[in-house]
Design a protein around this motif. Structure first.
Motif, PDB file in Angstrom:
ATOM      1  N   THR A 269       0.833  -1.208   0.000  1.00 55.07           N
ATOM      2  CA  THR A 269       0.000   0.000   0.000  1.00 55.07           C
ATOM      3  C   THR A 269       0.859   1.247   0.000  1.00 55.07           C
ATOM      4  OG1 THR A 269      -0.153   0.123   2.412  1.00 55.07           O
ATOM      5  CG2 THR A 269      -1.876  -1.134   1.268  1.00 55.07           C
ATOM      6  N   GLY A 270       0.289   2.314  -0.513  1.00 56.05           N
ATOM      7  CA  GLY A 270       0.932   3.624  -0.495  1.00 56.05           C
ATOM      8  C   GLY A 270      -0.135   4.676  -0.358  1.00 56.05           C
ATOM      9  N   GLY A 271       0.246   5.840   0.181  1.00 59.57           N
ATOM     10  CA  GLY A 271      -0.773   6.843   0.399  1.00 59.57           C
ATOM     11  C   GLY A 271      -0.289   8.259   0.411  1.00 59.57           C
ATOM     12  N   GLU A 272      -1.104   9.092   1.060  1.00 53.04           N
ATOM     13  CA  GLU A 272      -0.912  10.531   0.998  1.00 53.04           C
ATOM     14  C   GLU A 272       0.361  11.024   1.666  1.00 53.04           C
ATOM     15  OE1 GLU A 272      -4.363  12.217   2.784  1.00 53.04           O
ATOM     16  OE2 GLU A 272      -3.934  11.392   4.757  1.00 53.04           O
ATOM     17  N   GLN A 273       0.941  10.238   2.565  1.00 51.73           N
ATOM     18  CA  GLN A 273       2.184  10.653   3.222  1.00 51.73           C
ATOM     19  C   GLN A 273       3.420  10.080   2.522  1.00 51.73           C
ATOM     20  OE1 GLN A 273       1.933   9.869   7.427  1.00 51.73           O
ATOM     21  NE2 GLN A 273      -0.031  10.902   7.594  1.00 51.73           N
ATOM     22  N   GLY A 274       3.221   9.338   1.438  1.00 51.00           N
ATOM     23  CA  GLY A 274       4.344   8.796   0.689  1.00 51.00           C
ATOM     24  C   GLY A 274       5.006   7.603   1.340  1.00 51.00           C
ATOM     25  N   VAL A 275       4.265   6.872   2.167  1.00 49.61           N
ATOM     26  CA  VAL A 275       4.822   5.714   2.862  1.00 49.61           C
ATOM     27  C   VAL A 275       4.433   4.440   2.104  1.00 49.61           C
ATOM     28  CG1 VAL A 275       4.828   4.406   5.013  1.00 49.61           C
ATOM     29  CG2 VAL A 275       4.698   6.901   5.079  1.00 49.61           C
ATOM     30  N   LEU A 276       5.423   3.607   1.800  1.00 49.02           N
ATOM     31  CA  LEU A 276       5.185   2.327   1.143  1.00 49.02           C
ATOM     32  C   LEU A 276       5.247   1.232   2.204  1.00 49.02           C
ATOM     33  CD1 LEU A 276       4.831   1.068  -1.726  1.00 49.02           C
ATOM     34  CD2 LEU A 276       7.289   0.653  -1.681  1.00 49.02           C
ATOM     35  N   LEU A 277       4.119   0.511   2.365  1.00 48.16           N
ATOM     36  CA  LEU A 277       4.030  -0.539   3.377  1.00 48.16           C
ATOM     37  C   LEU A 277       3.749  -1.884   2.718  1.00 48.16           C
ATOM     38  CD1 LEU A 277       1.741   1.225   6.011  1.00 48.16           C
ATOM     39  CD2 LEU A 277       4.223   1.006   6.077  1.00 48.16           C
TER      40      LEU A 277
ATOM     41  N   ALA B  91      -0.359   5.702  -7.262  1.00 44.00           N
ATOM     42  CA  ALA B  91      -0.562   4.469  -8.026  1.00 44.00           C
ATOM     43  C   ALA B  91       0.586   3.518  -7.737  1.00 44.00           C
ATOM     44  CB  ALA B  91      -0.628   4.770  -9.521  1.00 44.00           C
ATOM     45  N   LEU B  92       0.301   2.221  -7.800  1.00 47.04           N
ATOM     46  CA  LEU B  92       1.384   1.244  -7.687  1.00 47.04           C
ATOM     47  C   LEU B  92       0.951  -0.078  -8.274  1.00 47.04           C
ATOM     48  CD1 LEU B  92       1.072  -1.059  -5.175  1.00 47.04           C
ATOM     49  CD2 LEU B  92       1.387   0.967  -3.814  1.00 47.04           C
ATOM     50  N   VAL B  93       1.942  -0.850  -8.688  1.00 45.86           N
ATOM     51  CA  VAL B  93       1.717  -2.181  -9.231  1.00 45.86           C
ATOM     52  C   VAL B  93       2.884  -3.057  -8.801  1.00 45.86           C
ATOM     53  CG1 VAL B  93       2.834  -1.742 -11.453  1.00 45.86           C
ATOM     54  CG2 VAL B  93       1.055  -3.473 -11.304  1.00 45.86           C
TER      55      VAL B  93
ATOM     56  N   GLY C 277       3.792   5.275  -8.677  1.00 48.81           N
ATOM     57  CA  GLY C 277       3.556   6.586  -9.259  1.00 48.81           C
ATOM     58  C   GLY C 277       3.287   7.581  -8.146  1.00 48.81           C
ATOM     59  N   LEU C 278       3.920   8.749  -8.251  1.00 48.51           N
ATOM     60  CA  LEU C 278       3.763   9.782  -7.233  1.00 48.51           C
ATOM     61  C   LEU C 278       2.956  10.960  -7.768  1.00 48.51           C
ATOM     62  CD1 LEU C 278       7.378   9.846  -5.721  1.00 48.51           C
ATOM     63  CD2 LEU C 278       5.407   8.459  -5.029  1.00 48.51           C
ATOM     64  N   GLN C 279       2.385  11.706  -6.847  1.00 48.91           N
ATOM     65  CA  GLN C 279       1.545  12.842  -7.203  1.00 48.91           C
ATOM     66  C   GLN C 279       2.306  13.917  -7.983  1.00 48.91           C
ATOM     67  OE1 GLN C 279      -0.205  15.044  -3.892  1.00 48.91           O
ATOM     68  NE2 GLN C 279      -2.159  14.895  -4.948  1.00 48.91           N
ATOM     69  N   ASP C 280       3.634  13.995  -7.792  1.00 48.03           N
ATOM     70  CA  ASP C 280       4.408  15.013  -8.499  1.00 48.03           C
ATOM     71  C   ASP C 280       4.823  14.591  -9.902  1.00 48.03           C
ATOM     72  OD1 ASP C 280       6.454  13.190  -8.120  1.00 48.03           O
ATOM     73  OD2 ASP C 280       7.745  14.547  -6.988  1.00 48.03           O
ATOM     74  N   GLY C 281       4.362  13.419 -10.355  1.00 51.61           N
ATOM     75  CA  GLY C 281       4.679  12.945 -11.694  1.00 51.61           C
ATOM     76  C   GLY C 281       5.845  11.973 -11.752  1.00 51.61           C
ATOM     77  N   SER C 282       6.501  11.733 -10.643  1.00 49.78           N
ATOM     78  CA  SER C 282       7.622  10.788 -10.620  1.00 49.78           C
ATOM     79  C   SER C 282       7.107   9.356 -10.711  1.00 49.78           C
ATOM     80  CB  SER C 282       8.418  10.915  -9.315  1.00 49.78           C
ATOM     81  OG  SER C 282       8.938  12.209  -9.160  1.00 49.78           O
ATOM     82  N   LEU C 283       7.894   8.505 -11.336  1.00 48.13           N
ATOM     83  CA  LEU C 283       7.624   7.082 -11.421  1.00 48.13           C
ATOM     84  C   LEU C 283       8.860   6.366 -10.900  1.00 48.13           C
ATOM     85  CD1 LEU C 283       5.363   5.218 -12.457  1.00 48.13           C
ATOM     86  CD2 LEU C 283       6.565   5.122 -14.634  1.00 48.13           C
ATOM     87  N   LEU C 284       8.701   5.600  -9.836  1.00 44.15           N
ATOM     88  CA  LEU C 284       9.829   4.934  -9.192  1.00 44.15           C
ATOM     89  C   LEU C 284       9.717   3.428  -9.391  1.00 44.15           C
ATOM     90  CD1 LEU C 284       9.689   6.887  -5.811  1.00 44.15           C
ATOM     91  CD2 LEU C 284      11.014   7.464  -7.844  1.00 44.15           C
TER      92      LEU C 284
END
Length: 170
Positions: A111-119, A141-143, A153-160
């Motif tokens: 999961t990922g969310g509004e604080q940018g934490v990937l769990l 977004a994430l897959v 995918g991050l809100q600022d347009g970055s894709l990691l």
């Protein structure tokens, strides 16, 4: 084919070909299960969720675990349910979950969310398996690939991208 049954707008949809299942969540808090092949109603889950306009916005079906995972933004909880509607687990989230995916083997929920934490959580009981460093923007977004590559995918347009050598879910 049109699948019916909700009284309010749809906020989340998930599908499992293996389980012959379409799950949909709506603003009224209900989750409706339909047969994918027959397009027939199977059952309606009515979890007790606090009122929220985006209730059920994140909805997943895990084929291997044979369960449904629902995020409730009204009380910031993740909940898992059996296909028969019994609540299996409930955990509080530290943030509003905006994206989620199950690993192909059905063992983990990412999961990922509004604080940018990937769990990474265990699907069967939603217990925390691993927490990754906070990212610089909200995760939108994430897959997770078959090979356990995670693309975020991050809100600022970055894709990691994390490859299995840099991110081990196991």
């Amino acid at each position: 084919r049109v699948l019916v049954g909700h009284r309010e707008g749809i906020t989340g949809v998930a599908v499992s070909v293996g389980l012959d299942l379409v799950a949909s969540a709506s603003g009224d808090g209900r989750v409706i299960l339909h047969s994918l092949r027959k397009a027939t109603h199977l059952c309606t889950l009515t979890p007790t969720l606090p009122p929220h306009p985006a209730t059920g916005a994140v909805l997943l079906v895990s084929d291997q675990a044979a369960c449904i995972v629902l995020f409730s933004p009204g009380d910031l909880t993740l909940r898992s349910y059996s296909l028969g509607g019994a609540e299996l687990a409930r955990v509080e989230s530290c943030e509003r979950v905006m994206a989620a995916a199950c690993t192909q083997d059905g063992r983990f929920l990412v999961t990922g969310g509004e604080q940018g934490v990937l769990l990474v959580r265990h699907v069967h009981d939603l217990s925390l398996h691993r927490r990754y460093q906070q990212l610089h923007a909200p995760i939108t977004a994430l897959v997770v690939s078959v090979e356990h590559c995670v693309i975020v995918g991050l809100q600022d347009g970055s894709l990691l991208l994390w490859a299995p050598t840099s991110l081990s879910l196991l």
